[in-house]
Design an enzyme around this catalytic site. Structure first.
Site, PDB file in Angstrom:
ATOM      1  N   LYS A   1       0.646  -0.941  -0.079  1.00  0.00           N
ATOM      2  CA  LYS A   1      -0.466   0.299  -0.437  1.00  0.00           C
ATOM      3  C   LYS A   1       0.032   1.078   0.173  1.00  0.00           C
ATOM      4  O   LYS A   1       0.012   2.362  -0.029  1.00  0.00           O
ATOM      5  CB  LYS A   1      -1.368  -0.631   1.352  1.00  0.00           C
ATOM      6  CG  LYS A   1      -1.641  -0.911   1.293  1.00  0.00           C
ATOM      7  CD  LYS A   1      -2.113  -1.507  -0.152  1.00  0.00           C
ATOM      8  CE  LYS A   1      -3.230  -3.149   0.311  1.00  0.00           C
ATOM      9  NZ  LYS A   1      -3.224  -3.728   0.842  1.00  0.00           N
TER      10      LYS A   1
ATOM     11  N   TYR B   1     -11.805 -15.168   2.420  1.00  0.00           N
ATOM     12  CA  TYR B   1     -10.481 -14.179   3.147  1.00  0.00           C
ATOM     13  C   TYR B   1     -10.802 -14.206   4.711  1.00  0.00           C
ATOM     14  O   TYR B   1     -11.602 -14.269   5.418  1.00  0.00           O
ATOM     15  CB  TYR B   1     -11.949 -12.549   2.865  1.00  0.00           C
ATOM     16  CG  TYR B   1     -10.915 -11.720   2.943  1.00  0.00           C
ATOM     17  CD1 TYR B   1      -9.555 -11.278   2.457  1.00  0.00           C
ATOM     18  CD2 TYR B   1     -10.956 -10.618   4.093  1.00  0.00           C
ATOM     19  CE1 TYR B   1      -8.849 -10.060   2.493  1.00  0.00           C
ATOM     20  CE2 TYR B   1      -9.476  -9.872   4.984  1.00  0.00           C
ATOM     21  CZ  TYR B   1      -9.280  -9.684   3.511  1.00  0.00           C
ATOM     22  OH  TYR B   1      -8.010  -8.329   4.511  1.00  0.00           O
TER      23      TYR B   1
ATOM     24  N   TYR C   1      -2.055 -12.735   2.870  1.00  0.00           N
ATOM     25  CA  TYR C   1      -1.877 -12.451   1.423  1.00  0.00           C
ATOM     26  C   TYR C   1      -1.122 -12.798   0.667  1.00  0.00           C
ATOM     27  O   TYR C   1      -1.248 -13.477   0.032  1.00  0.00           O
ATOM     28  CB  TYR C   1      -1.657 -10.560   1.554  1.00  0.00           C
ATOM     29  CG  TYR C   1      -3.271  -9.678   1.850  1.00  0.00           C
ATOM     30  CD1 TYR C   1      -4.061  -9.763   0.756  1.00  0.00           C
ATOM     31  CD2 TYR C   1      -3.286  -9.403   3.096  1.00  0.00           C
ATOM     32  CE1 TYR C   1      -5.243  -9.426   0.930  1.00  0.00           C
ATOM     33  CE2 TYR C   1      -4.222  -8.331   3.218  1.00  0.00           C
ATOM     34  CZ  TYR C   1      -5.050  -8.112   2.276  1.00  0.00           C
ATOM     35  OH  TYR C   1      -6.541  -7.419   2.703  1.00  0.00           O
TER      36      TYR C   1
HETATM   37  C1  LIG Z   1      -3.374  -5.529   0.288  1.00  0.00           C
HETATM   38  C2  LIG Z   1      -3.056  -6.332   0.363  1.00  0.00           C
HETATM   39  C3  LIG Z   1      -2.442  -7.193  -0.449  1.00  0.00           C
HETATM   40  C4  LIG Z   1      -3.114  -7.360  -2.123  1.00  0.00           C
HETATM   41  O1  LIG Z   1      -3.123  -6.224  -2.849  1.00  0.00           O
HETATM   42  P1  LIG Z   1      -4.545  -5.575  -3.848  1.00  0.00           P
HETATM   43  O2  LIG Z   1      -3.777  -4.402  -4.802  1.00  0.00           O
HETATM   44  O3  LIG Z   1      -5.086  -5.094  -2.761  1.00  0.00           O
HETATM   45  O4  LIG Z   1      -4.389  -6.073  -4.291  1.00  0.00           O
HETATM   46  C5  LIG Z   1      -1.591  -8.772  -0.653  1.00  0.00           C
HETATM   47  N1  LIG Z   1      -0.764  -8.608   0.239  1.00  0.00           N
HETATM   48  C6  LIG Z   1      -0.842  -7.748   1.582  1.00  0.00           C
HETATM   49  C7  LIG Z   1      -0.306  -7.663   2.516  1.00  0.00           C
HETATM   50  C8  LIG Z   1      -1.843  -6.807   1.349  1.00  0.00           C
HETATM   51  O5  LIG Z   1      -2.197  -5.808   2.203  1.00  0.00           O
END
Ligand SMILES: *Cc1c(COP(=O)(O)O)cnc(C)c1O
Length: 335
Positions: free
Chosen positions: A49, A262, A288
């Protein structure tokens, strides 16, 4: 592609490392695995992010905003990093937390929830799964305005075309590093969630005519739904950049490692988190990057990447690990 035309704040000095994973590659076999360390991006705890926020916060500041408003799940890395950017820029930050899994929000949890408190969120408000998140954020913005402030609303995950520019920039960074190192990649593997990372990467690679395919690993949605989301955002990002349009054939977002849903744990995720930690000293996360790495490991074992040099884009997330200690130690998910 000329990214210098877009106002940008700088939260990371220089490039993130691009490294081989020799011990993981030897353990799995079949492909030569590398990693792009976006877990080492700037702002508290790093992660993907940060790249999006460089462009989003630049726009917020240009508009004279004094308060950032955004939304995320209970252990949201995006909320943590938006708050960190706000702290660094001297802005207030209000967080809307969507309780995607009923009963999962605990304001006293460790991981990112502790960091919301430490970094001084002006407000952390939980809403139920399925709430109208745009309306919830509009409500926050109205309250800020009524109090004389200037709000700037950031969509979930920072996944607007402007935010996705961060990953078009990452595509350029990867191709530059690949050239400098004299190491050509056959493929990139990345987690696919709110889609800005995957879409921005595609927009950038298409703009550069790189010829490197991307395999997305979903963390939430069914394959067809996610591929449509990624394509739409990749095309909107290309529009913003003024570069050639990605097409449906550019988008692959496999849903085989989502598990029950999720943020819900899987044995493959726990194996991936433990393997990267034990073999390479690199921390993933349960929601993630652990599931995306489970996908990379699974596909490599299936022989899908035989003989390829594959780059895993590490999107970060390790600050949430402590909140998932029970799952990571649970015998039901280990061995
Ligand atoms: C938000 C996030 C993702 C996914 O990225 P997107 O742009 O939302 O698809 C992957 N890994 C981590 C650690 C995240 O915080």
């Amino acid at each position: 592609m000329n990214l210098a035309r877009f106002p940008r704040r700088r939260y990371t000095p220089g490039f993130t490392p691009l490294e081989p994973l020799p011990r993981l590659s030897a353990t799995i076999g079949g492909a030569e695995l590398w990693i792009k360390r976006d877990d080492l991006l700037g702002l508290a705890g790093g992660g993907n992010k940060t790249r999006k926020l460089e462009f989003l916060v630049a726009e917020a500041l240009a508009q004279g905003a004094d308060t950032l408003i955004t939304v995320g799940a209970p252990q949201s890395n995006h909320c943590r990093l938006t708050l960190a950017a706000a702290a660094k820029e001297g802005l207030a930050c209000r967080l809307v937390i969507e309780e995607r899994v009923p009963g999962s929000f605990n304001p006293d949890a460790l991981g990112n929830n502790l960091l919301f408190d430490l970094m001084g969120a002006a407000s952390v408000r939980m809403v139920k799964a399925g709430s109208d998140l745009a309306a919830e954020m509009a409500g926050e913005a109205a309250a800020v305005k009524a109090a004389g402030g200037k709000p700037y609303v950031i969509v979930g995950g920072g996944s607007s075309p402007l935010g996705a520019l961060g990953y078009a920039a990452c595509a350029q960074e990867i191709m530059d590093q690949s050239f400098e190192a004299g190491v050509a990649f056959d493929r990139i593997v990345v987690a696919s969630g709110s889609a800005g990372t995957h879409a921005g990467l595609i927009a950038g690679l298409v703009a550069l005519n790189a010829g490197v395919p991307v395999t997305g690993i979903n963390v939430r949605r069914p394959r067809a739904e996610q591929e449509a989301n990624v394509l739409k955002l990749a095309q909107a990002t290309a529009d913003l950049l003024g570069t050639p349009q990605p097409v449906a054939e550019d988008i692959v977002a496999l849903a085989d490692w989502v598990g029950p849903g999720y943020s819900l744990p899987t044995r493959e995720m726990v194996e991936a988190v433990r393997l990267l930690a034990a073999k390479e000293g690199i921390l993933l996360d349960p929601v993630y990057s652990g599931k995306a790495m489970a996908g990379l490991i699974g596909l490599t074992r299936q022989g899908v990447f035989d003989g390829e040099r594959v780059l895993f884009l590490h999107t970060g997330g390790s600050p949430s690990l402590s909140a998932f200690a029970d799952v990571l130690r649970d015998p039901a998910f280990n061995g």
